[in-house]
Motif scaffolding. Structure first.
Motif, PDB file in Angstrom:
ATOM      1  N   ILE A  21       1.800  -5.803   3.562  1.00  0.00           N
ATOM      2  CA  ILE A  21       1.075  -6.682   4.392  1.00  0.00           C
ATOM      3  C   ILE A  21       0.937  -7.864   3.849  1.00  0.00           C
TER       4      ILE A  21
ATOM      5  N   ALA B  94       0.478  -4.511   9.709  1.00  0.00           N
ATOM      6  CA  ALA B  94       1.192  -4.421   8.259  1.00  0.00           C
ATOM      7  C   ALA B  94       2.949  -4.983   8.884  1.00  0.00           C
TER       8      ALA B  94
ATOM      9  N   TYR C 169      -4.749  -7.392   5.040  1.00  0.00           N
ATOM     10  CA  TYR C 169      -5.312  -5.844   4.921  1.00  0.00           C
ATOM     11  C   TYR C 169      -6.646  -5.604   5.305  1.00  0.00           C
TER      12      TYR C 169
ATOM     13  N   VAL D  40       0.686  -1.214  -0.019  1.00  0.00           N
ATOM     14  CA  VAL D  40       0.070   0.153   0.173  1.00  0.00           C
ATOM     15  C   VAL D  40       0.948   1.292   0.130  1.00  0.00           C
TER      16      VAL D  40
ATOM     17  N   TRP E 127      -4.023 -10.250   1.441  1.00  0.00           N
ATOM     18  CA  TRP E 127      -5.134  -9.301   1.082  1.00  0.00           C
ATOM     19  C   TRP E 127      -6.113  -9.464   2.471  1.00  0.00           C
TER      20      TRP E 127
ATOM     21  N   GLN F 121      -2.739   0.467  -4.280  1.00  0.00           N
ATOM     22  CA  GLN F 121      -2.724  -0.768  -3.480  1.00  0.00           C
ATOM     23  C   GLN F 121      -2.235  -1.887  -4.710  1.00  0.00           C
TER      24      GLN F 121
END
Length: 536
Positions: free
Chosen positions: A489, A468, A495, A438, A492, A527
């Protein structure tokens, strides 16, 4: 997470805030009284267990094994149980743990009545009960704010401490009377019957479940998340360090009390009673002080007063004064532990609350265990009173040394924001495999560079604490007003968890960073998904 209804919460705000207000909540009241009866049975059984081993002329190592098998599962398994308690139905976990405890108690009772209870069977059964306790305790602790309103959590924690201390003072007396009148087997049976009452109380408890958006965490993932949260959370670092140091020094009071009583059971019982009475009296004082004194001052003052109590006990020879000092010591003890427990309850977000409580309990018990071992050896080498003097002095010095390690003010800023917006992308990728990067681009005036860096460093802690993997900040070489915040991260799903874990306090920091941005549009977020197998 399971919550009380909004109607109950509104009613609670109109009630007078006193120590016993949590008992006006029906679920908490029923469970509290059932737990009191169960605790009385547990402490009665503890006397019977020691009595059985004494009758068998068990060695000191065998007697010590009872304490080992009681504490070890709580230290080793609590964090795993905390992961389950944060991700699954806490009520069911509590029932599973209690059923294991009941099974262990039933085995001891059966062996005792048929005459086949040996030291090994007793210790193994107690181990099974301790494993059950390690499964139930994190869920039990984290479920307090599901039984009472938010503003009554501190009082509920204090009442649970009163419950435990009262049972610790009265339970052994009940056990001793029953052993002399009907025998140890009936004491074990009493404990089983008491536990059935607690199982029923938890079974009939009904909760309101919020809808879960994300799947539960796996054990390894959950443990890593908890350790990472503790690493980057000022609250957890402070509570864990201070509680460990406190347990290390204050454990001398409990470890050396039997020696101080000169091995006289009656005097030892009176001393335990004085500590328990002081703890019960102190609970009322804590309730009043919570509204008047800062939590940090209350913890530090109680720790310093406890150190003075230990110094007095180590230097006094008048029994009556020692009993008075022990009552004050009991008040200090419950003040410190109830304050730490309440701080974790109030300052840690719900997604990690059970794990945070498990980590706090683990560090506290580790300090108590290590301290008890050390002070016992020091007293054996030197003298019990000298040992108490050294421990009291160490507690005083360590408390003063950690005065600057303060806890934040208790408020609702640390609650997770409900219904946090989630990104919705229809992309072909696995939620569990590819890592996510990100990047957030800010435009910051050059003259506000230092201010921006000071604020975004706080945001770094937020990102890493919430999940993170790595975090970096870059400045554009050509245009010095352009900055990029970049964090990685694991996948997904992680995240999405990060976004769901944002608290009100986190949002305040994010808003401060965004307000420094001078672009026409808000800071742009990118992203990126790791391409393990590039698609052609």
């Amino acid at each position: 997470m399971m919550l009380i209804s909004k109607q109950q919460s509104l009613k609670a705000k109109n009630k007078k805030n006193s120590l016993f207000t949590p008992l006006t909540f029906k679920p908490f009241r029923i469970i509290w009284f059932a737990d009191l009866i169960a605790n009385l049975g547990t402490w009665a059984q503890s006397v019977a267990s020691v009595w059985i081993l004494t009758e068998y002329h068990a060695s000191s190592i065998t007697l010590a094994m009872i304490q080992v098998v009681t504490a070890l599962p709580l230290v080793l398994l609590s964090i795993i149980s905390g992961v389950w308690a944060d991700n699954y139905d806490r009520r069911k976990l509590m029932l599973m743990g209690m059923f294991l405890e009941f099974t262990g108690g039933a085995l001891i009772t059966s062996f005792a009545f048929i005459g086949y209870l040996t030291s090994t069977k007793l210790i193994l059964s107690i181990l099974g009960m301790s494993i059950g306790a390690s499964l139930a305790v994190p869920a039990w602790q984290a479920a307090i704010n599901e039984q009472v309103s938010k503003n009554q959590v501190t009082n509920a924690v204090i009442l649970n401490s009163v419950n435990y201390n009262f049972a610790r003072a009265v339970g052994p007396v009940i056990g001793g009377i029953l052993i002399n009148t009907v025998g140890t087997a009936w004491v074990f049976l009493l404990n089983c019957l008491c536990y059935l009452g607690l199982i029923w109380a938890v079974w009939q408890w009904k909760q309101i479940y919020p809808k879960r958006i994300l799947p539960p965490e796996h054990i390894f993932e959950g443990v890593i998340s908890a350790l990472k949260f503790a690493k980057y959370s000022k609250v957890m670092r402070s509570v864990m360090l201070r509680s460990f140091v406190f347990g290390l020094s204050a454990s001398a009071l409990w470890a050396l009390l039997p020696v101080l009583a000169n091995t006289k059971a009656s005097i030892y019982g009176y001393m335990l009673g004085a500590l328990g009475t002081g703890a019960i009296m102190g609970s009322a004082i804590v309730n009043k002080l919570c509204n008047l004194v800062d939590t940090n001052k209350m913890i530090s003052s109680a720790s310093i007063l406890l150190s003075i109590v230990m110094l007095l006990i180590g230097s006094l020879n008048i029994k009556l004064l020692i009993f008075g000092a022990l009552m004050i010591g009991g008040s200090c003890w419950i003040t410190v532990l109830a304050s730490y427990n309440s701080s974790v309850q109030m300052l840690v977000p719900d997604w990690v609350k059970a794990r945070a409580l498990a980590l706090y309990q683990t560090t506290l018990y580790a300090g108590l265990a290590i301290g008890s071992f050390c002070w016992g050896h020091i007293a054996g080498i030197i003298n019990v009173k000298v040992g108490l003097l050294i421990a009291g002095l160490l507690l005083l010095i360590s408390t003063i040394a950690l005065l600057k390690l303060k806890l934040p003010k208790l408020d609702d800023k640390y609650n997770s924001i409900m219904n946090q917006a989630q990104p919705k992308y229809k992309l072909e990728f696995s939620k569990y495999k590819e890592s996510i990067i990100v990047s957030i681009e800010y435009c910051i005036p050059v003259n506000k560079t230092n201010e921006f860096i000071n604020i975004i460093i706080k945001l770094r802690t937020v990102r890493l604490r919430n999940g993170a993997k790595t975090w970096s900040l870059y400045r554009n070489v050509e245009d010095k007003e352009i900055w990029q915040e970049i964090f990685l991260i694991r996948n997904w799903l992680q995240y999405l968890r990060m976004l769901s874990r944002i608290t009100i306090a986190d949002k305040i920091i994010i808003d401060k960073v965004n307000k420094m941005h001078i672009g026409i549009k808000p800071p742009r977020t990118y992203q990126g998904i790791q391409q393990i197998k590039p698609k052609i």
